[in-house]
Design an enzyme around this catalytic site. Structure first.
Site, PDB file in Angstrom:
ATOM      1  N   ASP A 113      10.082  37.203  69.011  1.00  0.00           N
ATOM      2  CA  ASP A 113       9.742  35.736  69.215  1.00  0.00           C
ATOM      3  C   ASP A 113       9.634  35.925  70.988  1.00  0.00           C
ATOM      4  O   ASP A 113       9.830  37.088  71.387  1.00  0.00           O
ATOM      5  CB  ASP A 113      10.725  34.859  68.985  1.00  0.00           C
ATOM      6  CG  ASP A 113      12.072  35.160  69.297  1.00  0.00           C
ATOM      7  OD1 ASP A 113      12.300  35.569  70.379  1.00  0.00           O
ATOM      8  OD2 ASP A 113      13.027  35.117  68.493  1.00  0.00           O
ATOM      9  N   LYS A 142       6.266  36.801  63.034  1.00  0.00           N
ATOM     10  CA  LYS A 142       7.576  36.315  63.347  1.00  0.00           C
ATOM     11  C   LYS A 142       8.305  35.600  62.241  1.00  0.00           C
ATOM     12  O   LYS A 142       9.386  36.143  61.766  1.00  0.00           O
ATOM     13  CB  LYS A 142       7.562  35.541  64.692  1.00  0.00           C
ATOM     14  CG  LYS A 142       8.949  35.296  65.079  1.00  0.00           C
ATOM     15  CD  LYS A 142       9.270  33.737  64.985  1.00  0.00           C
ATOM     16  CE  LYS A 142      10.578  33.392  64.893  1.00  0.00           C
ATOM     17  NZ  LYS A 142      10.950  31.936  64.621  1.00  0.00           N
TER      18      LYS A 142
END
Length: 215
Positions: free
Chosen positions: A143, A125
């Site tokens: 996320d 991420k």
DNA sequence: ATCCCGAGGG
DNA sequence: CCCTCTGGAT
């Protein structure tokens, strides 16, 4: 049999609706250099961007280079970022990442997801956020918000962020990946909350596969 | 109580 | 797969 909540065909409508609703969707972490964004993104875990920006404003006024962070020392770094939570791990990772940057990358943030992930504290991420926002390389960071919203809208069905990232990258054209990431995040933060989604003000309530009626 | 733009370790 | 790390906001 057709999957009833497969909304891939609605992707263009979802995209245009969210873009109309959130025309200002963008990275809300403040940064001036790739290194600043890298640090800010590592710091952003489990806390709001707003408070990250407060801490990084004073931190980066002091130093915004790997060498400077090393010179600061891990303990002093911990003290500066303490209020952001997970401070010990974040400081340890940032400190170690700065050492790797200096040793293996000539002090420069690499413009590549796989190279970025060699840095301590940088996962999929964070690497995606850095390449997309600092270098303009299309990436779709998944996320907690993107994961939740993509599922609720019927755009994704897999159980891991990695798989959801793949699903979304197949649905949306490459040049939209970064914007899709920001649009889904804005929607997740402003309307489609984890706990109590505000479906009454949701522009996508008509096509959502998971409308919550109890609020 | 529960959540916030996670990652690493077991 | 699960657990842990963490303070602040709501």
């Amino acid at each position: 049999m057709t999957k009833i909540n497969n909304q891939e065909s609605n992707a263009p409508l979802i995209f245009s609706t969210l873009l109309e609703t959130f025309p200002d969707a963008r990275c809300e972490l403040e940064f001036h250099t790739p290194f600043e964004l890298l640090i800010a993104t590592i710091l952003s875990a489990q806390c709001t961007d707003e408070r990250v920006n407060i801490v990084t404003a004073s931190l980066f006024a002091e130093t915004n280079t790997p060498e400077g962070i090393i010179a600061l020392g891990q303990i002093e770094l911990e003290n500066q970022i303490r209020s952001l939570g997970l401070f010990h791990n974040k400081a340890k990772n940032i400190f170690a990442a700065c050492q790797v940057l200096i040793k293996d990358f000539a002090g420069q943030v690499p413009e590549d997801v796989d190279l970025l992930r060699k840095l301590p504290g940088v996962g999929r991420k964070t690497a995606n956020v850095v390449v997309s926002n600092a270098f303009g390389i299309p990436a779709l960071a998944v996320d907690t918000h993107v994961f939740r919203v993509a599922h609720r809208l019927g755009l994704a069905h897999c159980k891991t962020p990695e798989k959801v990232e793949e699903e979304l990258m197949l649905i949306f054209p490459r040049e939209r990946w970064t914007l899709v990431h920001h649009l889904l995040i804005f929607h997740g933060r402003r309307i489609c909350h984890a706990r109590k989604p505000n479906c009454k003000e949701c522009p996508l309530v008509g096509i959502c596969t998971e409308v919550q009626t109890c609020n």
